[in-house]
Motif scaffolding. Structure first.
Motif, PDB file in Angstrom:
ATOM      1  N   ARG A   1      -2.781  40.149 -12.282  1.00  0.00           N
ATOM      2  CA  ARG A   1      -1.512  39.890 -12.957  1.00  0.00           C
ATOM      3  C   ARG A   1      -1.779  38.761 -13.938  1.00  0.00           C
ATOM      4  O   ARG A   1      -1.825  37.607 -13.549  1.00  0.00           O
TER       5      ARG A   1
ATOM      6  N   PHE B   1      -0.136  34.362 -15.035  1.00  0.00           N
ATOM      7  CA  PHE B   1      -0.496  32.956 -14.819  1.00  0.00           C
ATOM      8  C   PHE B   1      -1.447  32.450 -15.899  1.00  0.00           C
ATOM      9  O   PHE B   1      -1.197  31.430 -16.538  1.00  0.00           O
TER      10      PHE B   1
ATOM     11  N   THR C   1       4.379  26.387 -15.198  1.00  0.00           N
ATOM     12  CA  THR C   1       3.288  27.367 -15.122  1.00  0.00           C
ATOM     13  C   THR C   1       2.602  27.302 -13.765  1.00  0.00           C
ATOM     14  O   THR C   1       2.254  28.330 -13.175  1.00  0.00           O
TER      15      THR C   1
ATOM     16  N   TYR D   1       3.982  26.470 -11.009  1.00  0.00           N
ATOM     17  CA  TYR D   1       4.880  27.121 -10.052  1.00  0.00           C
ATOM     18  C   TYR D   1       4.705  28.636 -10.094  1.00  0.00           C
ATOM     19  O   TYR D   1       4.938  29.329  -9.105  1.00  0.00           O
ATOM     20  N   THR D   2       4.280  29.151 -11.241  1.00  0.00           N
ATOM     21  CA  THR D   2       4.018  30.591 -11.357  1.00  0.00           C
ATOM     22  C   THR D   2       2.927  31.006 -10.370  1.00  0.00           C
ATOM     23  O   THR D   2       2.978  32.096  -9.799  1.00  0.00           O
TER      24      THR D   2
ATOM     25  N   VAL E   1       2.385  29.762  -7.429  1.00  0.00           N
ATOM     26  CA  VAL E   1       2.997  29.885  -6.100  1.00  0.00           C
ATOM     27  C   VAL E   1       3.777  31.193  -6.008  1.00  0.00           C
ATOM     28  O   VAL E   1       3.717  31.904  -5.002  1.00  0.00           O
ATOM     29  N   TYR E   2       4.489  31.535  -7.081  1.00  0.00           N
ATOM     30  CA  TYR E   2       5.245  32.794  -7.112  1.00  0.00           C
ATOM     31  C   TYR E   2       4.298  33.982  -6.968  1.00  0.00           C
ATOM     32  O   TYR E   2       4.551  34.900  -6.188  1.00  0.00           O
ATOM     33  N   LEU E   3       3.193  33.968  -7.726  1.00  0.00           N
ATOM     34  CA  LEU E   3       2.242  35.076  -7.662  1.00  0.00           C
ATOM     35  C   LEU E   3       1.568  35.146  -6.290  1.00  0.00           C
ATOM     36  O   LEU E   3       1.318  36.238  -5.769  1.00  0.00           O
TER      37      LEU E   3
ATOM     38  N   SER F   1       2.915  34.276  -3.503  1.00  0.00           N
ATOM     39  CA  SER F   1       3.925  34.860  -2.613  1.00  0.00           C
ATOM     40  C   SER F   1       4.037  36.364  -2.847  1.00  0.00           C
ATOM     41  O   SER F   1       4.143  37.140  -1.902  1.00  0.00           O
ATOM     42  N   ALA F   2       3.982  36.784  -4.117  1.00  0.00           N
ATOM     43  CA  ALA F   2       4.084  38.205  -4.440  1.00  0.00           C
ATOM     44  C   ALA F   2       2.884  38.984  -3.877  1.00  0.00           C
ATOM     45  O   ALA F   2       3.043  40.143  -3.471  1.00  0.00           O
ATOM     46  N   GLU F   3       1.718  38.340  -3.831  1.00  0.00           N
ATOM     47  CA  GLU F   3       0.527  39.003  -3.262  1.00  0.00           C
ATOM     48  C   GLU F   3       0.748  39.422  -1.823  1.00  0.00           C
ATOM     49  O   GLU F   3       0.194  40.404  -1.368  1.00  0.00           O
TER      50      GLU F   3
ATOM     51  N   HIS G   1       3.311  40.631  -0.495  1.00  0.00           N
ATOM     52  CA  HIS G   1       4.210  41.758  -0.348  1.00  0.00           C
ATOM     53  C   HIS G   1       3.677  43.019  -1.012  1.00  0.00           C
ATOM     54  O   HIS G   1       4.387  43.978  -1.190  1.00  0.00           O
TER      55      HIS G   1
END
Length: 196
Positions: A159, A162, A182, A184-185, A187-189, A191-193, A195
Motif C-alpha cells: 500500500r 505511507f 504521515t 500516524y498513517t 499505525v493505520y496501515l 492496523s489494516a494489515e 484485517h
C-alpha cells in the motif's frame, strides 16, 4: 524444558541459552584445539575433556543448569558512539542485517510474552505467526535469523500510501505537522494489515 508463552521463567530462558551455547561450541569440542576460537573461548583442559566426554543426554542435562554456562563481558566502549557503529552497520553487510534481525526477533519474542497485541500490531505478525513464535523455544530463534535477514525489507510497500505521503512531506520542506500525520498513517496501515 523448552520455553513457551506459558512458561517464560528465567530458568527456562537460561536453559534455552545454555542449549544454544552448547550447540554453537559443539563443533569446536569435536574438532579439538586446531581452531583459534578453541583457546579464545576457554575450551582448554578440564572444560574440553568434560564436554568431549558428555553424551547427548548428559549435554541436555547440563543445559538445564539454572545459571548461564557462558560469561558475557560487557564493555561500555562504543555504546552511544554512532560513528563507530556506522562503520559496520550497512544494509549490504550480512553481519549488520543478521545482528539487526536477531535483535528484532528477540524483541518480538519477548514482546509476544509481555504485550502480544503490540507484537502483532508493531511487527505485523499474522495470528498464525504469533502462535508459532509463542511456541518457539528461545534456542530456535537463530535458525530464523538467516532467512529473516535475507528477506529483510521495508514495510507498507503493498500500500504505497505511507511512502508516497512521506515523499510528499519531504518535498514540502518537512513540515512537522504533516510528518506527524504521515507517521500516524503507519499505525493505520499496521492496523489494516491485521484485517486482511
Amino acid at each position: 524444558m523448552h520455553g513457551t508463552l506459558s512458561d517464560p521463567s528465567p530458568m527456562v530462558q537460561l536453559a534455552e541459552l545454555n542449549r544454544l551455547f552448547l550447540r554453537i561450541i559443539g563443533p569446536l569440542v569435536q574438532s579439538g584445539a586446531a581452531q583459534p576460537a578453541f583457546h579464545r573461548i576457554g575450551l582448554e583442559g578440564a572444560p574440553y575433556r568434560a564436554l568431549r566426554a558428555l553424551g547427548p543426554q548428559a549435554r541436555e542435562q547440563l543445559a538445564s543448569t539454572p545459571v548461564a554456562l557462558f560469561r558475557l563481558h560487557l564493555a561500555p566502549g562504543g555504546v552511544g558512539d554512532r560513528v563507530a557503529a556506522d562503520a559496520w552497520l550497512a544494509v549490504e553487510s550480512q553481519d549488520a542485517r543478521l545482528a539487526f534481525t536477531v535483535s528484532a526477533l528477540l524483541t518480538a519474542w519477548h514482546m509476544l510474552r509481555s504485550a502480544p497485541d503490540w507484537a502483532r500490531l508493531g511487527f505485523g505478525l499474522t495470528p498464525r505467526e504469533l502462535v508459532w513464535l509463542a511456541e518457539l523455544p528461545l534456542s530456535e530463534l537463530p535458525a530464523l535469523a538467516v532467512p529473516a535477514a535475507e528477506a529483510l525489507r521495508l514495510r507498507f510497500l503493498r500500500r504505497g500510501l505511507f511512502w508516497d505521503r512521506l515523499a510528499d512531506c519531504a518535498a514540502a520542506g518537512e513540515d512537522r505537522e504533516s510528518l506527524r500525520l504521515t507517521l500516524y498513517t503507519a499505525v493505520y496501515l499496521a492496523s489494516a494489515e491485521q484485517h486482511v
